[in-house]
Design a protein around this motif. Structure first.
Motif, short mmCIF file in Angstrom:
data_model
loop_
_atom_site.label_atom_id
_atom_site.label_comp_id
_atom_site.label_asym_id
_atom_site.label_seq_id
_atom_site.Cartn_x
_atom_site.Cartn_y
_atom_site.Cartn_z
N VAL A 6 47.37 -68.67 -26.74
CA VAL A 6 47.79 -66.73 -26.59
C VAL A 6 48.10 -66.58 -24.98
O VAL A 6 46.99 -66.41 -24.34
CB VAL A 6 46.98 -66.07 -27.51
N GLU A 7 49.77 -66.77 -25.12
CA GLU A 7 50.33 -66.51 -23.63
C GLU A 7 50.82 -66.23 -23.41
O GLU A 7 51.89 -66.55 -24.14
CB GLU A 7 49.06 -67.91 -23.16
N ASP A 8 51.44 -64.89 -22.89
CA ASP A 8 52.43 -64.35 -22.44
C ASP A 8 53.26 -65.40 -20.84
O ASP A 8 54.08 -64.95 -20.76
CB ASP A 8 52.22 -63.15 -22.06
N ASP A 9 52.65 -66.12 -20.32
CA ASP A 9 53.69 -66.65 -19.21
C ASP A 9 54.29 -67.84 -19.52
O ASP A 9 53.35 -68.46 -20.13
CB ASP A 9 52.73 -67.23 -18.23
N LEU A 50 42.94 -67.97 -24.90
CA LEU A 50 43.37 -66.69 -25.37
C LEU A 50 43.63 -66.74 -23.54
O LEU A 50 42.38 -66.58 -23.33
CB LEU A 50 42.52 -65.81 -25.82
N ASP A 51 44.38 -65.80 -23.17
CA ASP A 51 44.80 -64.91 -21.89
C ASP A 51 44.40 -63.26 -21.78
O ASP A 51 44.16 -63.10 -22.86
CB ASP A 51 46.29 -65.24 -21.65
N LEU A 52 43.70 -63.80 -20.98
CA LEU A 52 43.47 -62.26 -21.21
C LEU A 52 44.28 -61.03 -20.53
O LEU A 52 44.23 -60.04 -21.56
CB LEU A 52 42.17 -62.38 -20.05
N GLY A 53 45.04 -61.66 -20.12
CA GLY A 53 46.02 -59.77 -19.74
C GLY A 53 47.19 -60.47 -20.57
O GLY A 53 48.32 -60.70 -20.17
N LEU A 54 47.56 -59.37 -21.44
CA LEU A 54 48.59 -59.80 -22.59
C LEU A 54 49.48 -58.47 -22.98
O LEU A 54 48.66 -57.54 -22.12
CB LEU A 54 48.21 -60.51 -24.07
N ALA A 100 39.97 -70.06 -14.72
CA ALA A 100 40.27 -69.09 -13.84
C ALA A 100 41.52 -69.87 -13.97
O ALA A 100 41.16 -71.07 -13.68
CB ALA A 100 39.53 -68.91 -13.35
N LYS A 101 42.26 -69.27 -13.65
CA LYS A 101 44.17 -69.84 -13.33
C LYS A 101 44.66 -69.64 -11.92
O LYS A 101 43.68 -68.94 -11.12
CB LYS A 101 44.94 -69.33 -14.66
N PRO A 102 44.30 -70.32 -10.85
CA PRO A 102 45.17 -71.50 -11.95
C PRO A 102 43.81 -72.62 -11.58
O PRO A 102 42.86 -73.29 -11.29
CB PRO A 102 46.20 -72.10 -10.65
CA CA Z 1 49.17 -62.76 -18.94
#
Ligand code: CA
Length: 220
Positions: A6-9, A50-54, A100-102
């Protein structure tokens, strides 16, 4: 193992999907919380990244919904926000792990292997059934100690059968672990892979359960 990403990037998601595919995972990708929850309800995966910032929902809210639906489903959070309070909030909301990204892809792969062992209850990376051994970390398969050349799909299929030795796996289950959504699949693709595995590993190794699927016999 089937992973829901789940990632919007999109560049990150595409890159992750291709690397994880090369390492033997089937990855289905969604870009927002709504599609994630739909997937959890209709085609539950074995693992969620799961990406936190969706764009549509807060990742922690998505996580709470996932937990409510399937309490035991492992979830690894991805976030750009590398702060202790976010990490604590994520873990308190029921995340199993946190990156944590990256991040280094090798770290993600190592963590996935930990989860895979936990899910399959296989303690080591080496699984042995009869004369066949399979190493989930080095992707090596040996028959009586002799290294065998397997395609990626053959490896995936064999791994799934070996992890579940003694259980009958249905064609549907095996296929969902082999192909991501929308991937073109010939109707006899599974049979072809089984045929190749039997040629490489011996004709008796994989049993056909007529009308249901396939299984590996436990070693006597
Ligand atoms: Ca994001």
């Amino acid at each position: 193992m089937q992973i829901l990403l789940v990632e919007d990037d999109l560049p990150l998601a595409t890159g992750l999907q291709s690397i994880l595919c090369k390492h033997g995972y089937v990855v289905n990708h969604v870009e927002n919380g709504k599609d994630c929850l739909h997937a959890i309800n209709t085609q539950p995966p074995n693992f969620v990244i799961l990406d936190l910032g969706l764009p549509d929902m807060d990742g922690l809210t998505v996580l709470k919904h996932i937990r409510h639906k399937i309490a035991s489903l492992p979830v690894l959070l991805l976030t750009a926000r590398d702060s202790i309070s976010d990490k604590v909030a994520g873990l308190d909301s029921g995340a199993d792990d946190y990156l944590a990204k990256p991040f280094e892809i090798n770290e993600l792969l190592a963590r996935l292997r930990v989860f895979e062992r936990r899910i399959s209850k296989v303690e080591s990376t080496l699984i042995t059934v009869g004369d066949v051994s399979l190493d989930t970390a080095s992707y090596e398969v040996r028959l009586k100690g002799v290294l065998q050349e397997l395609s990626r799909k053959e490896f995936l299929l064999l791994k799934n059968l070996m992890i579940n030795t003694g259980k009958v796996l249905t064609r549907n289950t095996l296929q969902s672990q082999l192909y991501s959504w929308g991937e073109e699949v010939a109707s006899n693709a599974l049979e072809v892979h089984i045929h190749h595995l039997r040629k490489k590993l011996g004709s008796d190794f994989i049993k056909t359960i007529r009308g249901v699927g396939y299984k590996l016999q436990k070693s006597p």
